[in-house]
Scaffold this motif. Sequence first.
Motif, PDB file in Angstrom:
ATOM      1  N   ASN A   1       0.814  -1.218   0.000  1.00 56.37           N
ATOM      2  CA  ASN A   1       0.000   0.000   0.000  1.00 56.37           C
ATOM      3  C   ASN A   1       0.852   1.274   0.000  1.00 56.37           C
ATOM      4  O   ASN A   1       0.350   2.359  -0.303  1.00 56.37           O
ATOM      5  CB  ASN A   1      -0.952   0.016   1.202  1.00 56.37           C
ATOM      6  CG  ASN A   1      -0.209   0.045   2.536  1.00 56.37           C
ATOM      7  OD1 ASN A   1       0.791  -0.636   2.706  1.00 56.37           O
ATOM      8  ND2 ASN A   1      -0.723   0.826   3.472  1.00 56.37           N
TER       9      ASN A   1
ATOM     10  N   ASP B   1      -4.492  -0.176  -1.269  1.00 58.97           N
ATOM     11  CA  ASP B   1      -5.144  -0.047   0.036  1.00 58.97           C
ATOM     12  C   ASP B   1      -4.612   1.129   0.846  1.00 58.97           C
ATOM     13  O   ASP B   1      -4.820   1.196   2.058  1.00 58.97           O
ATOM     14  CB  ASP B   1      -4.942  -1.338   0.839  1.00 58.97           C
ATOM     15  CG  ASP B   1      -5.568  -2.541   0.137  1.00 58.97           C
ATOM     16  OD1 ASP B   1      -6.652  -2.357  -0.438  1.00 58.97           O
ATOM     17  OD2 ASP B   1      -4.962  -3.630   0.165  1.00 58.97           O
ATOM     18  N   TYR B   2      -3.918   2.039   0.187  1.00 59.47           N
ATOM     19  CA  TYR B   2      -3.355   3.169   0.922  1.00 59.47           C
ATOM     20  C   TYR B   2      -4.463   4.121   1.380  1.00 59.47           C
ATOM     21  O   TYR B   2      -5.358   4.472   0.612  1.00 59.47           O
ATOM     22  CB  TYR B   2      -2.365   3.938   0.051  1.00 59.47           C
ATOM     23  CG  TYR B   2      -1.828   5.190   0.718  1.00 59.47           C
ATOM     24  CD1 TYR B   2      -1.063   5.108   1.879  1.00 59.47           C
ATOM     25  CD2 TYR B   2      -2.118   6.455   0.194  1.00 59.47           C
ATOM     26  CE1 TYR B   2      -0.582   6.257   2.494  1.00 59.47           C
ATOM     27  CE2 TYR B   2      -1.649   7.605   0.802  1.00 59.47           C
ATOM     28  CZ  TYR B   2      -0.873   7.504   1.964  1.00 59.47           C
ATOM     29  OH  TYR B   2      -0.411   8.635   2.583  1.00 59.47           O
ATOM     30  N   LYS B   3      -4.393   4.510   2.657  1.00 58.70           N
ATOM     31  CA  LYS B   3      -5.356   5.450   3.231  1.00 58.70           C
ATOM     32  C   LYS B   3      -4.684   6.806   3.389  1.00 58.70           C
ATOM     33  O   LYS B   3      -3.633   6.913   4.014  1.00 58.70           O
ATOM     34  CB  LYS B   3      -5.828   4.944   4.596  1.00 58.70           C
ATOM     35  CG  LYS B   3      -6.530   3.599   4.540  1.00 58.70           C
ATOM     36  CD  LYS B   3      -6.843   3.085   5.934  1.00 58.70           C
ATOM     37  CE  LYS B   3      -7.466   1.689   5.872  1.00 58.70           C
ATOM     38  NZ  LYS B   3      -7.716   1.143   7.238  1.00 58.70           N
ATOM     39  N   TYR B   4      -5.301   7.840   2.825  1.00 54.55           N
ATOM     40  CA  TYR B   4      -4.731   9.186   2.835  1.00 54.55           C
ATOM     41  C   TYR B   4      -5.088   9.862   4.165  1.00 54.55           C
ATOM     42  O   TYR B   4      -6.263  10.172   4.422  1.00 54.55           O
ATOM     43  CB  TYR B   4      -5.299   9.977   1.661  1.00 54.55           C
ATOM     44  CG  TYR B   4      -4.665  11.325   1.440  1.00 54.55           C
ATOM     45  CD1 TYR B   4      -3.305  11.462   1.196  1.00 54.55           C
ATOM     46  CD2 TYR B   4      -5.456  12.481   1.459  1.00 54.55           C
ATOM     47  CE1 TYR B   4      -2.747  12.703   0.971  1.00 54.55           C
ATOM     48  CE2 TYR B   4      -4.894  13.734   1.225  1.00 54.55           C
ATOM     49  CZ  TYR B   4      -3.528  13.839   0.996  1.00 54.55           C
ATOM     50  OH  TYR B   4      -2.965  15.063   0.782  1.00 54.55           O
ATOM     51  N   PRO B   5      -4.106  10.060   5.067  1.00 49.09           N
ATOM     52  CA  PRO B   5      -4.389  10.534   6.428  1.00 49.09           C
ATOM     53  C   PRO B   5      -5.179  11.832   6.495  1.00 49.09           C
ATOM     54  O   PRO B   5      -5.991  12.018   7.418  1.00 49.09           O
ATOM     55  CB  PRO B   5      -2.987  10.717   7.023  1.00 49.09           C
ATOM     56  CG  PRO B   5      -2.149   9.730   6.303  1.00 49.09           C
ATOM     57  CD  PRO B   5      -2.671   9.740   4.895  1.00 49.09           C
TER      58      PRO B   5
ATOM     59  N   ASN C   1      -7.637  12.756   4.948  1.00 47.09           N
ATOM     60  CA  ASN C   1      -9.077  12.544   4.766  1.00 47.09           C
ATOM     61  C   ASN C   1      -9.758  12.089   6.047  1.00 47.09           C
ATOM     62  O   ASN C   1     -10.967  11.838   6.057  1.00 47.09           O
ATOM     63  CB  ASN C   1      -9.340  11.504   3.673  1.00 47.09           C
ATOM     64  CG  ASN C   1      -8.987  12.021   2.295  1.00 47.09           C
ATOM     65  OD1 ASN C   1      -8.948  13.228   2.071  1.00 47.09           O
ATOM     66  ND2 ASN C   1      -8.720  11.102   1.372  1.00 47.09           N
ATOM     67  N   TYR C   2      -8.997  11.963   7.129  1.00 46.54           N
ATOM     68  CA  TYR C   2      -9.517  11.425   8.379  1.00 46.54           C
ATOM     69  C   TYR C   2      -9.414  12.465   9.497  1.00 46.54           C
ATOM     70  O   TYR C   2      -8.674  13.458   9.403  1.00 46.54           O
ATOM     71  CB  TYR C   2      -8.769  10.160   8.767  1.00 46.54           C
ATOM     72  CG  TYR C   2      -8.947   9.029   7.770  1.00 46.54           C
ATOM     73  CD1 TYR C   2      -9.923   8.057   7.968  1.00 46.54           C
ATOM     74  CD2 TYR C   2      -8.152   8.962   6.617  1.00 46.54           C
ATOM     75  CE1 TYR C   2     -10.099   7.025   7.045  1.00 46.54           C
ATOM     76  CE2 TYR C   2      -8.324   7.939   5.693  1.00 46.54           C
ATOM     77  CZ  TYR C   2      -9.294   6.975   5.915  1.00 46.54           C
ATOM     78  OH  TYR C   2      -9.465   5.968   4.999  1.00 46.54           O
TER      79      TYR C   2
ATOM     80  N   VAL D   1      -4.872   8.182  10.460  1.00 45.92           N
ATOM     81  CA  VAL D   1      -5.597   6.930  10.350  1.00 45.92           C
ATOM     82  C   VAL D   1      -4.595   5.795  10.566  1.00 45.92           C
ATOM     83  O   VAL D   1      -3.445   5.865  10.140  1.00 45.92           O
ATOM     84  CB  VAL D   1      -6.281   6.785   8.962  1.00 45.92           C
ATOM     85  CG1 VAL D   1      -5.240   6.790   7.834  1.00 45.92           C
ATOM     86  CG2 VAL D   1      -7.124   5.516   8.903  1.00 45.92           C
TER      87      VAL D   1
ATOM     88  N   GLN E   1      -2.728   2.555   9.935  1.00 43.53           N
ATOM     89  CA  GLN E   1      -2.379   1.614   8.871  1.00 43.53           C
ATOM     90  C   GLN E   1      -0.925   1.195   9.071  1.00 43.53           C
ATOM     91  O   GLN E   1      -0.166   1.844   9.788  1.00 43.53           O
ATOM     92  CB  GLN E   1      -2.593   2.224   7.480  1.00 43.53           C
ATOM     93  CG  GLN E   1      -1.736   3.427   7.157  1.00 43.53           C
ATOM     94  CD  GLN E   1      -2.093   4.036   5.799  1.00 43.53           C
ATOM     95  OE1 GLN E   1      -2.376   3.332   4.823  1.00 43.53           O
ATOM     96  NE2 GLN E   1      -2.102   5.362   5.744  1.00 43.53           N
TER      97      GLN E   1
END
Length: 424
Positions: free
Chosen positions: A358, A375-379, A381-382, A387, A389
């Motif tokens: 990711n 599956d990378y989550k863009y911090p 956006n939280y 977030v 991970q």
Amino acid sequence: MQPLADRLRPQQIDDMVGQSHIIGKGKILNKLIHNKSIPNMILFGPPGTGKTTLANIIAAITGKKYVKLNAVNCGVKEIKEVIDATKIDLFSYNGIILMLDEIQALNRKQQQSLLEVIEDGSVTLIASTADNPYFVVYKAILSRSTIFEFKPIQKKDIFKGLKRAVDKFEELYTYETINVEEKALEYISETCNGDMRSALNKLELVFNTGIDIASNSVNITLENVVECSSIKMLNYDKGGDDAYSIMSAFHKSLRGSDADASIHYLARLVKAGDIQGITRRLLCVASEDVGLAVPQAITITQACVASALQLGFPEARIPLAQATIYLAQCPKSDSVIKAIDVALSDLDNIEIGDIPFNLKDAHYSGAKDLGRGLDYKYPHNYENHYVKQQYLPDPIKDKNYYVPCENKNEIAFKQYWNSIKKGE
């Protein structure tokens, strides 16, 4: 005329001043000389501390033939000539003592030429150097020699040596009266930097300038000594042991939060003109020893360093002193250097695994087909721009490289992230 320092060179070990840690009664070198069991030895230390004098005394006591060479102006040829001569002289002498001054001036091949006679015992080598022998002497010679460190002679011992010289003036000179102010001797002792030869040379210079031909007398006064004195010289060779030791003391004093000691060692470095060495050390301390305890320390230090480099000496001493006092007083943290050094060690010593998919670069055609960045989550956006991970590779996913130290800034950051991550 022979210099005063040579005319007054001690002939017995009891007449030497200083070096009580090795030549005092009951000390190792004193015992070896008394027993006439002289090993190959390397004497190292600053000039004028008694290395050559001790070699002369050893040769006289043991009854060995004494051959002296200076490595600055001799090579393999001269060394071999001395070695060949020993084959004849061994029958008429109790062996040979080869005194080799400034052994660091010989290259490896030249030093190797000494091994043959050191091995068979026909020659006892006494080498001297002002440099650390572990840096400049061939290892095979080191392993066959005993190393003795000569230290700068203390002020009280220099004063004692000067008083002894004054007591012998009547034997050396024919002047009707010789008047010597004690304060003059104290001043020489204070400013000769632990060098007995330098002290005697200065005494001789003041003696010669104090001669009054009309009254056939000599006056040695404090005023005359100050007038004859040049700027005090410090032992400092940018590539030598003294330089490394001063720099080490400077760094350790900063780390130890001792502003007075830090300024003292800075003054030594300023006196030597080593602005590059000072600035590198200050920048290092700002990150290695202050680090995250005061994150702005590196910025302030960089500003002082830039100012110093732009100004040059003598004005550079001011911003350098500012940075020195500031860093000495800063709270300390070594969390930064510990974190990077442990991480580097892991690269060499344990399985670190592959970068998580990711996190891998996905900015090219076909990246998705390879599973990159899916599956990378863009911090951002939280909530709180955070977030949970996995960022570390699988084999070391639970590693903690950064361990906060107990200081205001790092405690505050720790508390902040603990409150953010408490719901994980």
